[in-house]
Motif scaffolding. Sequence first.
Motif, PDB file in Angstrom:
ATOM      1  N   ILE A  77       0.823  -1.211   0.000  1.00 14.30           N
ATOM      2  CA  ILE A  77       0.000   0.000   0.000  1.00 14.30           C
ATOM      3  C   ILE A  77       0.858   1.263   0.000  1.00 14.30           C
ATOM      4  O   ILE A  77       2.066   1.206   0.229  1.00 14.30           O
ATOM      5  N   ASN A  78       0.222   2.388  -0.228  1.00 13.91           N
ATOM      6  CA  ASN A  78       0.902   3.689  -0.191  1.00 13.91           C
ATOM      7  C   ASN A  78       1.072   4.123   1.266  1.00 13.91           C
ATOM      8  O   ASN A  78       0.081   4.386   1.960  1.00 13.91           O
ATOM      9  N   GLN A  79       2.302   4.218   1.719  1.00 13.94           N
ATOM     10  CA  GLN A  79       2.584   4.555   3.120  1.00 13.94           C
ATOM     11  C   GLN A  79       2.904   6.033   3.325  1.00 13.94           C
ATOM     12  O   GLN A  79       3.049   6.485   4.461  1.00 13.94           O
ATOM     13  N   GLN A 160      -8.577   8.366  10.297  1.00 11.82           N
ATOM     14  CA  GLN A 160      -8.684   9.154   9.073  1.00 11.82           C
ATOM     15  C   GLN A 160      -8.169  10.578   9.271  1.00 11.82           C
ATOM     16  O   GLN A 160      -7.408  11.092   8.438  1.00 11.82           O
ATOM     17  N   VAL A 161      -8.556  11.209  10.361  1.00 10.58           N
ATOM     18  CA  VAL A 161      -8.145  12.590  10.634  1.00 10.58           C
ATOM     19  C   VAL A 161      -6.634  12.699  10.795  1.00 10.58           C
ATOM     20  O   VAL A 161      -6.001  13.656  10.318  1.00 10.58           O
ATOM     21  N   ASN A 162      -6.036  11.706  11.464  1.00  9.56           N
ATOM     22  CA  ASN A 162      -4.601  11.764  11.773  1.00  9.56           C
ATOM     23  C   ASN A 162      -3.720  11.010  10.778  1.00  9.56           C
ATOM     24  O   ASN A 162      -2.508  10.965  10.950  1.00  9.56           O
ATOM     25  N   ARG A 163      -4.332  10.434   9.745  1.00  4.95           N
ATOM     26  CA  ARG A 163      -3.607   9.638   8.742  1.00  4.95           C
ATOM     27  C   ARG A 163      -2.842   8.484   9.401  1.00  4.95           C
ATOM     28  O   ARG A 163      -1.653   8.277   9.148  1.00  4.95           O
ATOM     29  N   TYR A 164      -3.539   7.757  10.237  1.00  7.94           N
ATOM     30  CA  TYR A 164      -2.998   6.556  10.870  1.00  7.94           C
ATOM     31  C   TYR A 164      -3.583   5.324  10.187  1.00  7.94           C
ATOM     32  O   TYR A 164      -4.693   5.355   9.663  1.00  7.94           O
ATOM     33  N   ILE A 165      -2.829   4.246  10.211  1.00  3.47           N
ATOM     34  CA  ILE A 165      -3.332   2.965   9.715  1.00  3.47           C
ATOM     35  C   ILE A 165      -3.025   1.890  10.752  1.00  3.47           C
ATOM     36  O   ILE A 165      -2.067   2.013  11.520  1.00  3.47           O
ATOM     37  N   ASP A 166      -3.853   0.854  10.785  1.00  5.73           N
ATOM     38  CA  ASP A 166      -3.582  -0.260  11.684  1.00  5.73           C
ATOM     39  C   ASP A 166      -3.331  -1.523  10.868  1.00  5.73           C
ATOM     40  O   ASP A 166      -3.301  -1.486   9.623  1.00  5.73           O
ATOM     41  N   TYR A 167      -3.163  -2.648  11.549  1.00  6.03           N
ATOM     42  CA  TYR A 167      -2.789  -3.883  10.860  1.00  6.03           C
ATOM     43  C   TYR A 167      -3.895  -4.385   9.933  1.00  6.03           C
ATOM     44  O   TYR A 167      -3.617  -4.946   8.870  1.00  6.03           O
ATOM     45  N   THR A 168      -5.133  -4.170  10.313  1.00  8.66           N
ATOM     46  CA  THR A 168      -6.234  -4.589   9.450  1.00  8.66           C
ATOM     47  C   THR A 168      -6.284  -3.734   8.192  1.00  8.66           C
ATOM     48  O   THR A 168      -6.557  -4.238   7.100  1.00  8.66           O
ATOM     49  N   ASP A 169      -5.990  -2.436   8.329  1.00  9.41           N
ATOM     50  CA  ASP A 169      -5.970  -1.542   7.165  1.00  9.41           C
ATOM     51  C   ASP A 169      -4.977  -2.017   6.108  1.00  9.41           C
ATOM     52  O   ASP A 169      -5.228  -1.897   4.910  1.00  9.41           O
ATOM     53  N   MET A 170      -3.843  -2.532   6.563  1.00 13.34           N
ATOM     54  CA  MET A 170      -2.810  -2.986   5.629  1.00 13.34           C
ATOM     55  C   MET A 170      -3.357  -4.049   4.685  1.00 13.34           C
ATOM     56  O   MET A 170      -3.112  -4.024   3.478  1.00 13.34           O
ATOM     57  N   LEU A 171      -4.099  -4.995   5.257  1.00 13.06           N
ATOM     58  CA  LEU A 171      -4.682  -6.061   4.449  1.00 13.06           C
ATOM     59  C   LEU A 171      -5.846  -5.529   3.617  1.00 13.06           C
ATOM     60  O   LEU A 171      -5.958  -5.811   2.422  1.00 13.06           O
ATOM     61  N   TYR A 172      -6.719  -4.779   4.274  1.00 15.84           N
ATOM     62  CA  TYR A 172      -7.940  -4.296   3.628  1.00 15.84           C
ATOM     63  C   TYR A 172      -7.615  -3.453   2.391  1.00 15.84           C
ATOM     64  O   TYR A 172      -8.202  -3.649   1.315  1.00 15.84           O
ATOM     65  N   ALA A 174      -4.750  -3.291   0.663  1.00 17.83           N
ATOM     66  CA  ALA A 174      -4.013  -4.047  -0.348  1.00 17.83           C
ATOM     67  C   ALA A 174      -4.962  -4.881  -1.202  1.00 17.83           C
ATOM     68  O   ALA A 174      -4.796  -4.992  -2.420  1.00 17.83           O
ATOM     69  N   VAL A 175      -5.988  -5.451  -0.551  1.00 20.62           N
ATOM     70  CA  VAL A 175      -6.956  -6.288  -1.263  1.00 20.62           C
ATOM     71  C   VAL A 175      -7.933  -5.441  -2.070  1.00 20.62           C
ATOM     72  O   VAL A 175      -8.103  -5.637  -3.281  1.00 20.62           O
ATOM     73  N   ASN A 176      -8.577  -4.484  -1.398  1.00 20.21           N
ATOM     74  CA  ASN A 176      -9.665  -3.747  -2.039  1.00 20.21           C
ATOM     75  C   ASN A 176      -9.194  -2.724  -3.062  1.00 20.21           C
ATOM     76  O   ASN A 176      -9.956  -2.372  -3.977  1.00 20.21           O
ATOM     77  N   ASP A 177      -7.955  -2.251  -2.930  1.00 23.13           N
ATOM     78  CA  ASP A 177      -7.410  -1.325  -3.926  1.00 23.13           C
ATOM     79  C   ASP A 177      -6.544  -2.048  -4.961  1.00 23.13           C
ATOM     80  O   ASP A 177      -5.865  -1.411  -5.769  1.00 23.13           O
ATOM     81  N   ASN A 178      -6.571  -3.380  -4.909  1.00 27.26           N
ATOM     82  CA  ASN A 178      -5.847  -4.212  -5.878  1.00 27.26           C
ATOM     83  C   ASN A 178      -4.366  -3.838  -5.972  1.00 27.26           C
ATOM     84  O   ASN A 178      -3.826  -3.609  -7.059  1.00 27.26           O
ATOM     85  N   LEU A 179      -3.707  -3.785  -4.807  1.00 27.31           N
ATOM     86  CA  LEU A 179      -2.313  -3.337  -4.747  1.00 27.31           C
ATOM     87  C   LEU A 179      -1.323  -4.467  -4.461  1.00 27.31           C
ATOM     88  O   LEU A 179      -0.124  -4.220  -4.394  1.00 27.31           O
TER      89      LEU A 179
END
Length: 252
Positions: A77-79, A160-172, A174-179
């Motif tokens: 994903i885009n970090q 969203q406000v702070n531009r944070y991601i968690d471990y579930t976001d990494m998977l979600y 990558a899958v849903n944005d076809n990355l």
Amino acid sequence: MAEIVKLLGPPGTGKTTTLLEYVEKEMESVPIENIGYFSFTRKAANEARDRAIKKFNLDKKSFKWFSTLHSCGYHSINQEGRTVMGKPQFKSFGDKIGLKAKLVVDTETGMSDNIYLNHHNLARARGISLEEHYRKYVDTTMVDWKYLEHVSTAYEEFKQVNRYIDYTDMLYEAVNDNLLPALEVVFIDEAQDLTPLQWAMVEHFASTAKRLYLAGDDDQAIYRWLGADVERFIDYPGTKIVLPQSYRVKKK
């Protein structure tokens, strides 16, 4: 669609050794950078990578895609400009909405010491709505729906406000944005422990790779509480190879 091989065996039957033998065979025609080897736990991923480094006499950089599925998602994903949720971020979130728990989060499972935040993440891992998860899996005498909904909404807004991601976001993402990477050959270890969200990653590789190897112990399911879909592994189509002999147990 990939050619699929399923490798089944209990602990001690040499699954990792056998998988690395398949890796060696694949390396005869496929560059190592086009081979992925992913597992559920960091321990298994590191063991496979370190044994591969020793076996093939290559440096660590050659095994970019020998990692956990979470790490695969993170590197796909885009970090840029984003921070992974850690202790300071969880403390800040807890303080913001008045949670008394310390919000100690296990980086392996993504679970915390707060039951509400855990149910939020479990719903996402299962790929279902929070409401459906609440109806099917939650002890409603222990967890209040309105407060669960409040914590879930506040948590997503906080990230969203702070531009944070968690471990579930990494998977979600990558899958849903076809990355996810387009790899020629993919190995998935500990497949009995995968959640529906992680199975979505497997489906990506099944549709893009030439060969997909799934390995696991169909009798060992210690992560059902985390949303693991063991039946998905058992029922998954493919050529089945069973390793019956455990080398940790004496013949007698």
